[in-house]
Design an enzyme around this catalytic site. Structure first.
Site, mmCIF file in Angstrom:
data_model
loop_
_atom_site.group_PDB
_atom_site.id
_atom_site.type_symbol
_atom_site.label_atom_id
_atom_site.label_comp_id
_atom_site.label_asym_id
_atom_site.label_seq_id
_atom_site.Cartn_x
_atom_site.Cartn_y
_atom_site.Cartn_z
ATOM 1 N N SER B 158 6.230 -0.869 10.348
ATOM 2 C CA SER B 158 7.497 -0.590 9.685
ATOM 3 C C SER B 158 8.592 -0.343 10.730
ATOM 4 O O SER B 158 8.748 -1.146 11.634
ATOM 5 C CB SER B 158 7.320 0.620 8.757
ATOM 6 O OG SER B 158 8.390 0.724 7.864
ATOM 7 N N ASP B 322 3.319 -6.351 0.282
ATOM 8 C CA ASP B 322 4.451 -5.621 0.869
ATOM 9 C C ASP B 322 5.743 -6.381 0.552
ATOM 10 O O ASP B 322 5.946 -7.493 1.019
ATOM 11 C CB ASP B 322 4.232 -5.530 2.389
ATOM 12 C CG ASP B 322 5.318 -4.729 3.100
ATOM 13 O OD1 ASP B 322 6.356 -4.412 2.470
ATOM 14 O OD2 ASP B 322 5.129 -4.414 4.285
ATOM 15 N N HIS B 355 3.699 -1.869 1.097
ATOM 16 C CA HIS B 355 4.075 -1.592 2.487
ATOM 17 C C HIS B 355 3.207 -0.483 3.097
ATOM 18 O O HIS B 355 2.845 -0.539 4.262
ATOM 19 C CB HIS B 355 5.553 -1.187 2.517
ATOM 20 C CG HIS B 355 6.092 -0.954 3.892
ATOM 21 N ND1 HIS B 355 6.091 -1.927 4.865
ATOM 22 C CD2 HIS B 355 6.649 0.145 4.465
ATOM 23 C CE1 HIS B 355 6.629 -1.431 5.978
ATOM 24 N NE2 HIS B 355 6.969 -0.191 5.752
#
Lengths: 210, 382
Positions: B158, B322, B355
């Site tokens: 991320s 995601d 995610h």
């Protein structure tokens, strides 16, 4: 150089890998398209080759990455266009040409990004195929062509003569070629293309641009 | 009831750099503090250091109990003895990001002037805007102080994947291997939009007081909590929410607008209320902005130019469900790396966890990360 692991012979798959490995000199840059779990790459790495791979099957790609190999999930039809010109010395496409969407474009891309292309494919002109189609009237079903027509990934089968014609049309120079039997042994029909096209179960070509 | 008092100040291990750091915006932060943790031992050749970067709301406690929450390290599934990021083999470094609230210089720390003189108040919203590159500059100082010239690997997911990319683009000779996970080369318009909803929630909380909430010892708990709730939705997937909660009701099926009706609401509220006990609102504003600014192509002309002739090897991974950092973004990164002729591995992990999957138990991902690091270690003779 170590021999190809026995398991690949036993599984009767990718028999041509050993022959391809022999064609590639040490310490060069290689892109292996359709690299599977990276068997050829791992073998090439033992002689200092900087090998990269592309694999369409996610599980096989994950297996290769887990072995520390530079393999990306992708496919020949969509990913080759992103590599720069002449990035590799050799670009290998083993037993995949017949399964790509645009074989002609894939060959062009291979010879754009690499100085040499090594291509192997199962020969649809083998006598067994011809006989089965002639007398059975159905799509041939052999050890190599084992999947029924409606679910085979091999959407562009060709014969050795077909491939030679395409190479000529595109102006490629054939640096080496040979026909092999299903056990990966070199077949002795080197003198006659027509005999090779009849008796060779797989074909292996090394090309460069003319 | 939301807790409205600030969370307690606790001690963190930190490195202080009196010379400070010059930021992309031109401001100088002096001195610079970087809070960090290390695991394992640096070898004699100083060649086994792995920098783990943390995401937006993460911290340096990657593989141990977080002192504020008492919960386990956020990447304990991946980092530890015998784990894919093996602390028996690697010297693992993890630092709180610049602008964070776990001991590194950030909006909650005491404000200093350009000469480093303390101003007797927190920075608050006077804290200069920082970028992902500024975060990486601060980490570089720490890594050098720890005696490491070249990191065996920089890894993170991320926002930390953005840091990984920035590391490889800014200090290519210092990064042997880089693993940006569930990341992208820029923050998308949709992601900026979600961040803005979170920031608007904080701004609209009367307790935020234009960022000067420290003055009366309160925090904008309601606004920060809503920000977390919105963000948390983006970390999951429709399939995961359905699997976990479906349309199940929380309690009585009474028609009400006031209480939690569905389990998923109660879950989100819980996420919001626990978050405000460990995270500073002004840090949240600062770091979300840093993510929004991130655009590697804009910084370097193109992503391929950012990695031209890079000596670094890459492992890129995405997760199929995601939608915050979708596979298409990772694939675009991979293609740009291919165009730069960089060695790169790339896989998409099939999962319904969205995610957040990069933080969770995903054995295939862990095996691939372990294999990638082991391959890098082999190549360096570690």
């Amino acid at each position: 150089m170590p021999e190809a692991p026995v398991q690949y012979v036993a599984k009767n798959m990718r028999l041509d890998l050993r022959l391809i490995a022999e064609m590639i000199p040490p310490n060069v840059r290689v892109l292996d398209i359709g690299c599977g779990d990276g068997a050829l790459m791992a073998q090439l790495a033992t002689k200092g080759v900087d090998a990269r791979g592309i694999e369409i099957d996610m599980q096989a790609a994950t297996e290769a990455v887990s072995q520390g190999l530079a393999v990306i999930h992708g496919d020949a039809d969509n990913d080759l266009a992103f590599y720069p010109d002449q990035a590799f010395d050799y670009v290998v496409l083993s037993r995949t040409l017949q399964a790509v969407e645009k074989p002609r474009e894939v060959l062009r891309q291979m010879l754009r990004i690499g100085r040499h292309a090594i291509v192997s494919f199962p020969n649809f002109g083998h006598w067994e195929m011809r006989l089965k189609l002639l007398f059975g009237g159905r799509m041939p079903d052999t050890e190599t062509w084992s999947r029924p027509w409606y679910e085979t990934p091999n959407i562009h089968p060709c014969t050795i003569l077909d491939f030679l014609a395409l190479a000529e049309m595109e102006g490629y120079v054939i640096e080496h070629w040979l026909a092999v039997d299903e056990k990966g042994l070199k077949a002795p029909w080197r003198r006659s293309v027509r005999l090779a096209n009849l008796f060779g179960e797989q074909a292996l070509f090394q090309l460069r641009r003319g | 009831m939301e807790q409205t008092a600030p969370f307690p100040v606790i001690e963190h291990q930190r490195a202080v750099f009196p010379e400070g750091v010059t930021l992309d915006c031109g401001a100088v932060l002096r001195p610079l503090s970087v809070a960090y943790r290390t695991y394992g031992t640096l070898n004699a050749a100083r060649s086994n250091a792995v920098l783990v970067c943390h995401a937006l709301t993460g911290d340096q406690y990657v593989a141990e109990r977080q002192p504020l929450t008492g919960r386990g390290g956020w990447w304990e599934a991946l980092v530890g003895p015998g784990k894919p990021v093996d602390t028996d083999r690697f010297f693992v470094i993890c630092a709180n990001v610049l602008g964070g609230c776990m001991g590194s210089t950030g909006p909650g720390e005491e404000m200093t002037d350009e000469n480093g003189v303390p101003q007797g108040r927190p920075w608050g919203t006077d804290f200069p805007s920082v970028t992902i590159c500024d975060m990486v500059r601060a980490q570089k100082k720490l890594v050098e102080k720890l005696g490491v010239d070249r990191l065996l690997a920089v890894i993170g997911g991320s926002m930390s994947g953005m840091q990984v990319l920035e590391w490889a683009a800014t200090y290519p000779e210092a990064v042997f291997a880089a693993a940006p996970i569930a990341a992208a080369t820029h923050h998308s318009a949709q992601n900026i939009a979600f961040h803005e909803v979170g920031r608007a929630a904080i701004h609209s909380d009367p307790d935020w007081k234009g960022g000067r909430y420290w003055e009366d010892g309160r925090i904008p708990a309601q606004g920060l909590s809503v920000a977390r709730m919105v963000a948390h939705i983006t970390y999951l997937s429709e399939a995961a929410l359905t699997r976990k909660f479906g349309r199940r009701l929380q309690g009585a099926s009474a028609v009400t607008f006031l209480e939690d009706v569905f389990q998923v609401e109660s879950y989100l509220r819980h996420q919001g209320s626990t978050f405000v006990r460990r995270f500073d609102a002004n840090s949240y504003l600062t770091i979300t902005r840093a993510m929004d600014y991130f655009d590697l192509a804009n910084e370097h002309g193109s992503v391929t130019a950012a990695f031209a002739n890079t000596p670094t090897r890459f492992f890129v991974a995405s997760f199929s469900s995601d939608w915050l950092f979708p596979t298409s973004e990772s694939r675009a990164l991979v293609r740009a790396l291919n165009a730069a002729a960089a060695p790169v591995s790339f896989i998409e992990i099939p999962t319904d966890k969205g995610h957040d999957a990069f933080l969770l138990d995903e054995p295939e991902f862990h095996r691939a990360m372990g294999g990638f690091l082991a391959g890098a270690a082999r190549a360096l003779g570690v």
